[in-house]
Design an enzyme around this catalytic site. Structure first.
Site, short mmCIF file in Angstrom:
data_model
loop_
_atom_site.label_atom_id
_atom_site.label_comp_id
_atom_site.label_asym_id
_atom_site.label_seq_id
_atom_site.Cartn_x
_atom_site.Cartn_y
_atom_site.Cartn_z
N GLU A 116 0.83 -1.22 0.00
CA GLU A 116 0.00 0.00 0.00
C GLU A 116 0.86 1.27 0.00
OE1 GLU A 116 -3.24 -0.43 -0.39
OE2 GLU A 116 -2.77 -2.56 -0.32
N GLY A 117 2.18 1.13 0.04
CA GLY A 117 3.04 2.31 0.01
C GLY A 117 3.38 2.80 1.40
N ALA A 134 13.91 -7.68 4.47
CA ALA A 134 14.75 -6.48 4.41
C ALA A 134 14.16 -5.37 3.53
CB ALA A 134 16.18 -6.79 3.94
N ALA A 135 12.91 -5.51 3.08
CA ALA A 135 12.31 -4.42 2.29
C ALA A 135 12.22 -3.15 3.14
CB ALA A 135 10.92 -4.82 1.81
N GLY A 136 11.84 -3.31 4.41
CA GLY A 136 11.76 -2.15 5.31
C GLY A 136 13.14 -1.54 5.53
N SER A 174 14.01 -4.36 -4.20
CA SER A 174 14.57 -5.37 -3.27
C SER A 174 13.63 -6.56 -3.10
CB SER A 174 14.91 -4.74 -1.92
OG SER A 174 13.74 -4.56 -1.14
O1 RIB Z 1 14.71 -6.90 8.50
C1 RIB Z 1 15.22 -8.12 8.03
C2 RIB Z 1 16.26 -8.64 8.96
O2 RIB Z 1 15.65 -8.96 10.19
C3 RIB Z 1 16.93 -9.91 8.52
O3 RIB Z 1 18.05 -9.68 7.72
C4 RIB Z 1 17.24 -10.62 9.83
O4 RIB Z 1 18.60 -10.70 10.10
C5 RIB Z 1 16.51 -9.82 10.90
O5 RIB Z 1 17.37 -9.00 11.58
#
Ligand code: RIB
Length: 299
Positions: free
Chosen positions: A220-221, A246-248, A279
């Site tokens: 949703e952005g 890891a998108a965040g 990503s």
């Molecule tokens: O936000 C993703 C990360 O959360 C992963 O790389 C994992 O290591 C945890 O820390």
């Protein structure tokens, strides 16, 4: 280009590819296992460096193969690792991650050396905060370190960006002076419990003392609440989703990179949603982070 310091966790991610996220009590077979550089702090630092930013990391690894590999990978990505210390007798952090065919995940972290990123350790590296225009921190290191960091940033006029992940309650009184907080929806709900829509909760969080509240909303952005009101930004959804791990972190790192480059907040958010959208189309945490050329091509 302004300097950025990231304080946070460094993990080796052990990633199982699974058909679906297992329910409690369920046993399933994985389709394979891979290891990737991870940790919210290290991912954010790597995101900045891969885009071409000037970033230094403060964190800790164990005196083991994972620690040596992760430090080398961060250096190869362009992160200044002079603030990364090594702990004897405690392992490097590890994260155990299930990633489903739909790209969803769940994560269990064994903090290891990340638990030794203490206020004392920060005190040894205060020059790295004073030198930086922006400081990023998350919640995979001890909470006392977050509060000490907020004080140091306030004294030094460094803009502190807090990514309150994984979700945990915060003592807002100890975070006065922070410049921005970037929760996702579930972190926002933990920080501002009770009924209410996202905008009213983001406004309530702003009233706790954060001039800028930026809520990430996945597909949703995101929603920005600041002194000018509330604005939403759509996600970048041009690419198929493979792995949202890891998108965040990518979003927060790219946002700080954009700001350090002199972009306005809206332009930096525009850049960050595109970086995060790239990503999620690739596997792994640091392995999925885009370069500047890749992001520039879709701006
Ligand atoms: O936000 C993703 C990360 O959360 C992963 O790389 C994992 O290591 C945890 O820390």
């Amino acid at each position: 280009m302004q300097k950025i310091t990231v304080i946070g966790s460094i993990n080796m991610d052990i990633v199982l590819r699974v058909p679906h996220i297992p329910a409690p009590g369920e046993t399933i077979l994985a389709q394979g296992v891979q290891t990737f550089g991870g940790g919210k702090g290290a991912n954010q630092a790597a995101a900045i460096a891969k885009l071409g930013g000037d970033v230094t990391m403060i964190g800790r690894v164990g005196n083991d193969d994972h620690g040596r590999t992760l430090r080398t990978q961060l250096q190869a990505n362009g992160v200044n690792t002079c603030g990364i210390e090594t702990s004897d007798g405690v392992p490097t952090g590890t994260a155990y991650i299930n990633v489903s065919d739909a790209g969803e995940n769940n994560i269990v972290v064994n903090p290891g050396a990340n638990g030794h990123v203490t206020p004392d350790m920060l005190a040894r590296h205060t020059h790295l905060l004073g030198d930086a225009a922006y400081c990023l921190i998350q919640l995979e290191t001890p909470i006392e370190t977050l509060y000490a960091c907020a004080n140091l940033c306030k004294e030094r006029d460094t803009r502190l960006i807090i990514n309150p992940a994984p979700a945990a309650p915060l003592d807002f009184g100890k975070l006065q002076g922070a410049w921005m907080i970037v929760p996702n929806e579930s972190e926002l709900n933990l920080l501002i419990p009770g009924v209410g829509d996202i905008i009213s909760k983001a406004k309530a969080l702003r009233e706790k003392g954060f001039p800028h509240v930026l809520v990430t909303l996945g597909a949703e952005g995101c929603l920005l609440v600041d002194g000018e009101g509330a604005r939403t930004y759509p996600a970048y959804t041009a690419l198929p989703v493979k792995d949202t791990t890891a998108a965040g972190d990518c979003f927060v790192g790219a946002l700080a990179f954009g700001l350090s480059k002199g972009l306005g907040l809206s332009q930096a958010i525009h850049l960050a949603v595109r970086a995060a959208g790239i990503s999620v189309s690739r596997a792994g945490a640091q392995a999925s982070l885009p370069t500047w050329a890749e992001v520039e091509a879709v701006l």
